[in-house]
Design an enzyme around this catalytic site. Structure first.
Site, PDB file in Angstrom:
ATOM      1  N   GLY A   1      47.312 -15.555  72.653  1.00 61.60           N
ATOM      2  CA  GLY A   1      47.416 -16.894  73.201  1.00 61.60           C
ATOM      3  C   GLY A   1      46.153 -17.730  73.245  1.00 61.60           C
TER       4      GLY A   1
ATOM      5  N   PRO B   1      45.756 -10.903  69.992  1.00 56.45           N
ATOM      6  CA  PRO B   1      45.447 -12.227  69.447  1.00 56.45           C
ATOM      7  C   PRO B   1      45.914 -12.382  68.007  1.00 56.45           C
ATOM      8  CG  PRO B   1      43.508 -10.818  69.403  1.00 56.45           C
ATOM      9  CD  PRO B   1      44.589 -10.024  70.087  1.00 56.45           C
ATOM     10  N   GLY B   2      46.429 -13.553  67.702  1.00 56.83           N
ATOM     11  CA  GLY B   2      46.824 -13.849  66.323  1.00 56.83           C
ATOM     12  C   GLY B   2      46.004 -15.031  65.835  1.00 56.83           C
ATOM     13  N   ARG B   3      46.360 -16.211  66.384  1.00 54.44           N
ATOM     14  CA  ARG B   3      45.712 -17.459  65.982  1.00 54.44           C
ATOM     15  C   ARG B   3      44.180 -17.368  66.077  1.00 54.44           C
ATOM     16  NH1 ARG B   3      48.370 -22.377  66.775  1.00 54.44           N
ATOM     17  NH2 ARG B   3      49.623 -21.351  68.366  1.00 54.44           N
TER      18      ARG B   3
ATOM     19  N   TYR C   1      55.153 -29.447  66.160  1.00 52.31           N
ATOM     20  CA  TYR C   1      54.391 -29.474  67.421  1.00 52.31           C
ATOM     21  C   TYR C   1      53.489 -30.690  67.574  1.00 52.31           C
ATOM     22  CZ  TYR C   1      55.203 -24.508  66.301  1.00 52.31           C
ATOM     23  OH  TYR C   1      55.742 -23.329  65.910  1.00 52.31           O
TER      24      TYR C   1
ATOM     25  N   CYS D   1      60.799 -35.206  50.476  1.00 53.75           N
ATOM     26  CA  CYS D   1      61.742 -36.299  50.671  1.00 53.75           C
ATOM     27  C   CYS D   1      62.000 -36.471  52.151  1.00 53.75           C
ATOM     28  CB  CYS D   1      63.038 -35.993  49.953  1.00 53.75           C
ATOM     29  SG  CYS D   1      63.006 -36.663  48.325  1.00 53.75           S
ATOM     30  N   GLU D   2      60.994 -36.821  52.873  1.00 54.17           N
ATOM     31  CA  GLU D   2      61.025 -36.983  54.321  1.00 54.17           C
ATOM     32  C   GLU D   2      59.846 -37.884  54.657  1.00 54.17           C
ATOM     33  OE1 GLU D   2      62.316 -34.837  57.018  1.00 54.17           O
ATOM     34  OE2 GLU D   2      63.392 -33.404  55.766  1.00 54.17           O
TER      35      GLU D   2
ATOM     36  N   TYR E   1      49.598 -19.349  61.210  1.00 56.95           N
ATOM     37  CA  TYR E   1      50.868 -20.071  61.293  1.00 56.95           C
ATOM     38  C   TYR E   1      50.985 -21.181  60.250  1.00 56.95           C
ATOM     39  CZ  TYR E   1      50.904 -17.528  65.700  1.00 56.95           C
ATOM     40  OH  TYR E   1      50.836 -16.536  66.653  1.00 56.95           O
TER      41      TYR E   1
HETATM   42  N1  LLP Z   1      52.014 -11.507  71.024  1.00 56.55           N
HETATM   43  C1  LLP Z   1      53.255 -12.013  71.118  1.00 56.55           C
HETATM   44  C2  LLP Z   1      54.308 -11.210  71.720  1.00 56.55           C
HETATM   45  C3  LLP Z   1      53.535 -13.285  70.599  1.00 56.55           C
HETATM   46  O1  LLP Z   1      54.752 -13.784  70.695  1.00 56.55           O
HETATM   47  C4  LLP Z   1      52.496 -14.032  69.988  1.00 56.55           C
HETATM   48  C5  LLP Z   1      52.747 -15.351  69.425  1.00 56.55           C
HETATM   49  C6  LLP Z   1      51.215 -13.449  69.907  1.00 56.55           C
HETATM   50  C7  LLP Z   1      51.016 -12.191  70.447  1.00 56.55           C
HETATM   51  C8  LLP Z   1      50.048 -14.146  69.268  1.00 56.55           C
HETATM   52  O2  LLP Z   1      49.731 -15.329  69.901  1.00 56.55           O
HETATM   53  P1  LLP Z   1      48.450 -16.164  69.438  1.00 56.55           P
HETATM   54  O3  LLP Z   1      47.223 -15.363  69.792  1.00 56.55           O
HETATM   55  O4  LLP Z   1      48.560 -16.361  67.982  1.00 56.55           O
HETATM   56  O5  LLP Z   1      48.555 -17.427  70.202  1.00 56.55           O
HETATM   57  N2  LLP Z   1      54.154 -21.011  65.424  1.00 56.55           N
HETATM   58  C9  LLP Z   1      53.380 -21.439  66.569  1.00 56.55           C
HETATM   59  C10 LLP Z   1      52.831 -20.256  67.350  1.00 56.55           C
HETATM   60  C11 LLP Z   1      53.887 -19.302  67.837  1.00 56.55           C
HETATM   61  C12 LLP Z   1      53.306 -18.147  68.584  1.00 56.55           C
HETATM   62  C13 LLP Z   1      54.326 -17.082  68.776  1.00 56.55           C
HETATM   63  N3  LLP Z   1      53.877 -15.890  69.424  1.00 56.55           N
HETATM   64  C14 LLP Z   1      52.277 -22.360  66.094  1.00 56.55           C
HETATM   65  O6  LLP Z   1      52.192 -22.629  64.900  1.00 56.55           O
HETATM   66  O7  LLP Z   1      51.498 -22.871  66.888  1.00 56.55           O
END
Ligand code: LLP
Length: 438
Positions: A249, A292-294, A335, A362-363, A390
């Site tokens: 997050g 962490p992902g993002r 978003y 086409c949008e 993402y």
């Molecule tokens: N763990 C769980 C269970 C999650 O659902 C997520 C993200 C993460 C970890 C990683 O979160 P991060 O560190 O990346 O914030 N498509 C959207 C983001 C959706 C996030 C979904 N879950 C965007 O493009 O902003």
């Protein structure tokens, strides 16, 4: 411009990333192109591990959230950096297994795991299955019994916390499809049930409060709430659970207006609050996990587009069209996401002209509304910051566009990690029914 990771402007006035000139990357690999800076990814992995491992006196495990960006190469990078992997579908799990990611370091997520997904998780012996509902708990227990295995699980909680980000990516407040609510008592009931099931080994709890969160307080509060819940479980059941996963997050910089906490600040807050809460409840410190992902890949990626059409609507605005759009970046449409953009081939020039960048779908697929560029010309290369997370993972084939290639750069080397799709790929899964064949 915001120079992120290894980015710099070279002697030719071109944006360089990972020691590679972006103009040369565009010539060699075409556009639109996603480019990922290997050093920036590795540094973020190390920052997370370092910040948490030096502060927390018990075991720490950082899982990279694969939904942000998952390919064979990314699995290898995460594994080399000693991270675990969060997967949320059979497809992500399959990718990880094909990359030889150690299954014991994989956590399988999802609010609706199909039987196939649960079976694949059990058969491949993933390290943790994160159970999201009572129905899943029973289904997983039955499958585990069938395999005569004991499956290590975490239970996903809904901690009832509202945290920043766009409402579509908030997940930890009471009205959410994810997890089991602590405040309604459903979480405790499910823990009690899990403890009765012989083929499930309930190790701990998990939560994830949302994404692109730009403050530390919600994470600190979550750490406390979840620690309190572990103490409640001990009080009500005598079970002392030993693992706590706080999800992901942490936000990143998309534009200079974003000021996310550093990984150090984030780690300081969660560890301090966790230690304090554990002491208050006299609860033995659990293994601390985060996902962490993002914030691992987001700032490490850029997208390169070629500008193809410039159209001035007198008195209204100037539209600049690029050779991609919502198929490679759906985030502005989904978003209202905003980005930092500039001309990669004229990166040293002063941005002076306000334009609106659209895609070629086409949008009305506005990508970047009212951004300032050096006066753009047809053929210029547009760079977009912070597209590592993402973007590729959410890309589509809308309008039968081929998904772009992804190139990994490091120290002047650039190699494709995902090939650009071709027209054959677009047709690969089409079939004609017999009555339409001649
Ligand atoms: N763990 C769980 C269970 C999650 O659902 C997520 C993200 C993460 C970890 C990683 O979160 P991060 O560190 O990346 O914030 N498509 C959207 C983001 C959706 C996030 C979904 N879950 C965007 O493009 O902003």
């Amino acid at each position: 411009m915001l120079p992120l990771g290894t980015q710099r402007v070279n002697e030719k006035g071109h944006l360089e990333i990972g020691g590679c000139d972006t103009v040369e990357l565009a010539e060699k690999f075409g556009t639109p192109l996603y480019v990922l800076d290997e050093r920036a990814v590795r540094e973020r992995c190390r920052e997370y591990r370092g910040a948490l491992e030096t502060r927390y006196p018990r075991k720490v495990k950082v899982y990279y959230a694969g939904k942000a960006f998952l390919t064979l190469a990314m699995c290898r990078l995460a594994a080399q950096e000693g991270l675990g992997l969060d997967v949320t579908s059979a497809g992500e799990l399959h990718t990880a297994l094909q990359a030889d990611f150690p299954p014991e370091d994989i956590a399988l997520h999802g609010n609706f795991k199909s039987e196939e997904e649960m079976r694949l998780g059990i058969e491949s012996r993933v390290g943790r299955i994160v159970v999201d509902s009572r129905i899943e708990l029973e289904q997983l227990a039955a499958l585990a019994a069938e395999y005569r295995r004991t499956v290590p699980v975490l239970l996903r909680l809904n901690p009832g916390i509202k945290a920043g980000g766009h409402e579509f990516i908030e997940t930890g407040h009471i009205d959410s499809k994810f997890g089991l609510s602590i405040s309604t008592g459903q979480a405790l009931q499910t823990v009690q049930r899990a403890l009765e099931l012989p083929h499930l080994d309930l190790r701990g709890v998990h939560c994830h409060i949302g994404s692109q969160i730009l403050a530390t307080e919600p994470f600190g509060r979550t750490a406390e709430v979840v620690m309190e819940f572990l103490a409640e479980i001990r009080r009500e059941t005598e079970a002392v659970l030993t693992e706590l996963n706080l999800g992901g997050g942490l936000g990143i910089r998309y534009t200079p207006a974003d000021d996310p906490p550093s990984v150090e600040e984030y780690a300081e807050v969660i560890v301090t609050r966790l230690l304090r809460a554990a002491e208050r409840h006299n609860f033995p410190l659990p293994t601390l996990m985060v996902e962490p992902g993002r914030s691992i890949v987001g700032e490490a990626g850029i997208t390169l587009y070629t500008i193809g059409v410039i159209k001035e609507v007198p008195g209204v605005r100037t539209y600049v069209a690029v050779d991609g759009g919502m198929s490679d970046n759906p985030r502005p449409a989904l978003y209202k996401a905003r980005y930092e953009v500039f001309l990669a081939n004229r990166a040293a020039e002063e941005p002076t002209q306000v334009v609106t960048v659209s895609g070629k779908h086409c949008e009305t697929d506005t990508l970047f509304e009212e951004v300032v560029l050096a006066p753009p010309q047809v053929g210029d290369l547009l760079a977009v910051q912070s597209t590592g997370a993402y973007h590729y993972s959410m890309a589509s084939n809308y309008n039968r566009f081929c998904r772009p290639a992804v190139v990994l750069v490091r120290e002047g080397q650039a190699e494709v990690i995902v090939e650009r799709e071709t027209w054959e790929d677009l047709l690969a899964h089409d079939a004609l029914p017999t009555w339409l064949r001649d």
